[in-house]
Design a protein around this motif. Structure first.
Motif, short mmCIF file in Angstrom:
data_model
loop_
_atom_site.label_atom_id
_atom_site.label_comp_id
_atom_site.label_asym_id
_atom_site.label_seq_id
_atom_site.Cartn_x
_atom_site.Cartn_y
_atom_site.Cartn_z
N LEU A 84 38.63 -29.15 -34.01
CA LEU A 84 40.01 -28.83 -33.69
C LEU A 84 40.59 -27.83 -34.69
O LEU A 84 41.34 -26.91 -34.31
N ALA A 85 40.27 -28.01 -35.96
CA ALA A 85 40.76 -27.08 -36.99
C ALA A 85 40.22 -25.68 -36.76
O ALA A 85 40.93 -24.68 -36.94
N CYS A 86 38.96 -25.59 -36.33
CA CYS A 86 38.36 -24.29 -36.05
C CYS A 86 39.11 -23.58 -34.92
O CYS A 86 39.41 -22.38 -35.00
N ALA A 87 39.44 -24.32 -33.86
CA ALA A 87 40.16 -23.73 -32.72
C ALA A 87 41.55 -23.27 -33.14
O ALA A 87 41.99 -22.17 -32.78
N LEU A 88 42.26 -24.11 -33.93
CA LEU A 88 43.61 -23.76 -34.36
C LEU A 88 43.60 -22.59 -35.35
O LEU A 88 44.48 -21.72 -35.31
N LEU A 89 42.61 -22.58 -36.23
CA LEU A 89 42.51 -21.50 -37.21
C LEU A 89 42.26 -20.16 -36.53
O LEU A 89 42.87 -19.15 -36.87
N ALA A 90 41.37 -20.14 -35.54
CA ALA A 90 41.08 -18.90 -34.82
C ALA A 90 42.31 -18.40 -34.11
O ALA A 90 42.62 -17.20 -34.12
N ASP A 91 43.05 -19.32 -33.48
CA ASP A 91 44.26 -18.91 -32.76
C ASP A 91 45.32 -18.39 -33.73
O ASP A 91 46.00 -17.41 -33.45
N ARG A 92 45.45 -19.05 -34.87
CA ARG A 92 46.45 -18.63 -35.86
C ARG A 92 46.10 -17.26 -36.43
O ARG A 92 46.97 -16.41 -36.62
N LEU A 93 44.82 -17.04 -36.69
CA LEU A 93 44.38 -15.76 -37.23
C LEU A 93 44.63 -14.64 -36.21
O LEU A 93 45.11 -13.56 -36.56
N ARG A 94 44.33 -14.91 -34.95
CA ARG A 94 44.56 -13.91 -33.92
C ARG A 94 46.05 -13.61 -33.79
O ARG A 94 46.45 -12.45 -33.65
N TYR A 95 46.88 -14.64 -33.86
CA TYR A 95 48.33 -14.45 -33.77
C TYR A 95 48.84 -13.60 -34.94
O TYR A 95 49.68 -12.71 -34.75
N SER A 96 48.33 -13.87 -36.14
CA SER A 96 48.77 -13.11 -37.30
C SER A 96 48.40 -11.64 -37.19
O SER A 96 49.20 -10.75 -37.51
N LEU A 97 47.18 -11.37 -36.73
CA LEU A 97 46.75 -9.99 -36.58
C LEU A 97 47.54 -9.27 -35.49
O LEU A 97 47.91 -8.11 -35.65
N ASP A 98 47.79 -9.99 -34.38
CA ASP A 98 48.58 -9.39 -33.30
C ASP A 98 50.00 -9.08 -33.78
O ASP A 98 50.58 -8.04 -33.44
N ARG A 99 50.57 -10.00 -34.58
CA ARG A 99 51.92 -9.79 -35.09
C ARG A 99 51.97 -8.61 -36.05
O ARG A 99 52.90 -7.80 -36.02
N GLU A 100 50.93 -8.48 -36.88
CA GLU A 100 50.87 -7.36 -37.82
C GLU A 100 50.75 -6.04 -37.06
O GLU A 100 51.41 -5.05 -37.42
N ARG A 101 49.92 -6.02 -36.02
CA ARG A 101 49.80 -4.79 -35.23
C ARG A 101 51.12 -4.44 -34.55
O ARG A 101 51.49 -3.27 -34.45
N LEU A 102 51.82 -5.46 -34.06
CA LEU A 102 53.10 -5.22 -33.41
C LEU A 102 54.13 -4.69 -34.41
O LEU A 102 54.91 -3.78 -34.10
N GLN A 103 54.14 -5.24 -35.62
CA GLN A 103 55.07 -4.77 -36.64
C GLN A 103 54.77 -3.32 -37.01
O GLN A 103 55.68 -2.50 -37.16
N ASN A 104 53.47 -3.00 -37.13
CA ASN A 104 53.10 -1.62 -37.43
C ASN A 104 53.50 -0.69 -36.30
O ASN A 104 53.92 0.44 -36.53
N LEU A 105 53.35 -1.18 -35.06
CA LEU A 105 53.75 -0.36 -33.92
C LEU A 105 55.25 -0.11 -33.93
O LEU A 105 55.71 1.00 -33.67
N ASN A 106 56.03 -1.15 -34.23
CA ASN A 106 57.48 -0.99 -34.29
C ASN A 106 57.89 -0.05 -35.42
O ASN A 106 58.78 0.78 -35.28
#
Length: 326
Positions: A84-106
Motif C-alpha cells: 500500500l505504501a508503494c502505491a501511495l508513494l508512486a501516486d504522491r511522487l507523480r502528483y508532485s512532478l505534475d504540480r511542478e511542471r504545471l507551476q513551471n508552465l504557469n
C-alpha cells in the motif's frame, strides 16, 4: 492497465506457488509502482490488493493454533503495508512532478524559460533585482497607428500575431529574451539571465536579422497585394537593473534603467537618419572587442537627442537595408 497489473501479479503469484514460500519480491513492487504511476492511485491500490491476494492464495495461512500463525500474520501485515505504501508513494511522487511542471508552465507565461529553469535550481533569489551590463534592443513599427485605423479587428490581430511570431523566433535564435511587447513595439535584452561577452554582438546580429526578416516578409506581402511593413531597430549596451516585478497573481521579468531609455531614443532616431538600424558606440565597441567587424559602417554623432544629456555616437550599416556583418 488494470488487466496488465492482474496478469503480472498473477505471474508473480504462481512463481510463489512454485517456491512454496511467502516472500516479498521486487517484481510485486514494480507492478504496483507502475500501476499507480501510470493509472493513478485507485488502480495502484487495486494492484497492491491484487498482488497481496495472490500471495495469500499461493500460501494459505496455517492453522490458528499453529506456532507459525503469528509469524505468518506479522509478515502478512507488513507485506500489505509495504504494498500500500508503494502505491501511495508512486501516486504522491507523480502528483508532485505534475504540480511542478504545471507551476513551471504557469511561470513560463510571465517569465523567460531560462529564468524558470534558474528558479527551479536557485529558488526565488534568482528573480531578485540586480545590476548587470546587458545589450538592449528596441524595435518599433513605423506608421502603425495609421494602419490600425484602416484594418478590420480580426485582420489586425492576425497581422500582429504573424509579426510577433516572426520577430520572436529571430530574437530567441540569437539568445535574446523578449522583455515585453507594447502594441507593435518590442523590447528585448541579451544577457539578462546569463551574461556573455557575445551579448552585444548577438543583439546587433539580431537587429540585422530582424531587418532582413521584415524585408523577406514584405516580399510575401507584395505578392498578396498587401502594403510593406517598415520598422526601426535600435541597439545599445549598458548597465540595467534586472528583476521580477509583480505579485503572486502576475510576475513580469523586466529591465529598467538609463540604458533602456537611451536605447528607446536610438530607435526613434532611425526615422530621422532614414536607417532601419542604429547601434550605439557602446554596443559597437563591445561587439568589436569580441571580434565582430564593422567595416564600411558609417558612424556619426547626434548632439540633440530629446531626453538625453550629451551627444550620442551612433553607427549604421552603409546601406539602409544592408544586413551583412562579418
Amino acid at each position: 492497465m488494470l488487466l496488465l497489473a492482474f496478469v503480472l501479479s498473477a505471474g508473480v503469484g504462481y512463481a510463489d506457488i512454485a517456491t512454496g514460500d511467502l516472500r516479498l519480491t521486487a517484481l510485486y513492487l514494480v507492478v504496483i509502482f507502475g500501476a499507480s504511476w501510470l493509472a493513478g492511485r485507485s488502480i495502484g491500490l487495486l494492484a497492491a490488493l491484487t498482488a497481496f491476494a495472490w500471495m495469500i492464495g499461493a500460501n494459505p495461512p496455517p492453522d490458528f493454533i499453529s506456532p507459525r500463525f503469528t509469524y505468518y500474520g506479522v509478515e502478512g501485515i507488513g507485506t500489505a503495508a509495504v504494498f500500500l505504501a508503494c502505491a501511495l508513494l508512486a501516486d504522491r511522487l507523480r502528483y508532485s512532478l505534475d504540480r511542478e511542471r504545471l507551476q513551471n508552465l504557469n511561470l513560463s507565461r510571465y517569465l523567460p524559460s531560462e529564468l524558470v529553469d534558474r528558479l527551479a535550481r536557485e529558488g526565488l533569489r534568482a528573480a531578485r533585482g540586480r545590476r548587470a551590463n546587458a545589450a538592449i534592443l528596441f524595435m518599433d513599427m513605423r506608421d502603425f497607428t495609421a494602419s490600425v485605423q484602416t484594418m478590420e479587428p480580426d485582420a489586425l490581430l492576425r497581422f500582429l500575431q504573424d509579426y510577433r511570431t516572426r520577430i520572436s523566433r529571430i530574437v530567441e535564435a540569437e539568445g535574446g529574451l523578449i522583455d515585453k511587447f507594447i502594441g507593435d513595439g518590442m523590447l528585448a535584452v541579451f544577457g539578462a539571465v546569463n551574461s556573455s561577452p557575445d551579448d552585444a554582438a548577438a543583439a546587433i546580429r539580431c537587429g540585422l536579422r530582424l531587418i532582413a526578416g521584415i524585408d523577406a516578409w514584405n516580399v510575401e506581402r507584395a505578392r498578396q497585394g498587401e502594403p510593406a511593413v517598415r520598422v526601426g531597430v535600435g541597439v545599445h549596451y549598458g548597465e540595467v537593473v534586472i528583476g521580477a516585478i509583480g505579485d503572486e497573481q502576475r510576475l513580469e521579468y523586466s529591465i529598467v534603467g538609463h540604458a533602456v531609455n537611451v536605447c528607446s531614443r536610438i530607435e526613434r532616431l532611425t526615422k530621422k537618419y532614414h536607417s532601419p538600424l542604429l547601434v550605439s558606440q557602446e554596443a559597437l565597441g563591445e561587439a568589436a572587442r569580441g571580434g565582430m567587424s564593422f567595416d564600411g559602417w558609417r558612424q556619426f554623432v547626434d548632439e540633440d537627442v530629446q531626453g538625453i544629456s550629451g551627444e550620442l555616437q551612433l553607427a549604421a550599416p552603409r546601406d539602409a537595408h544592408d544586413t551583412h556583418v562579418a
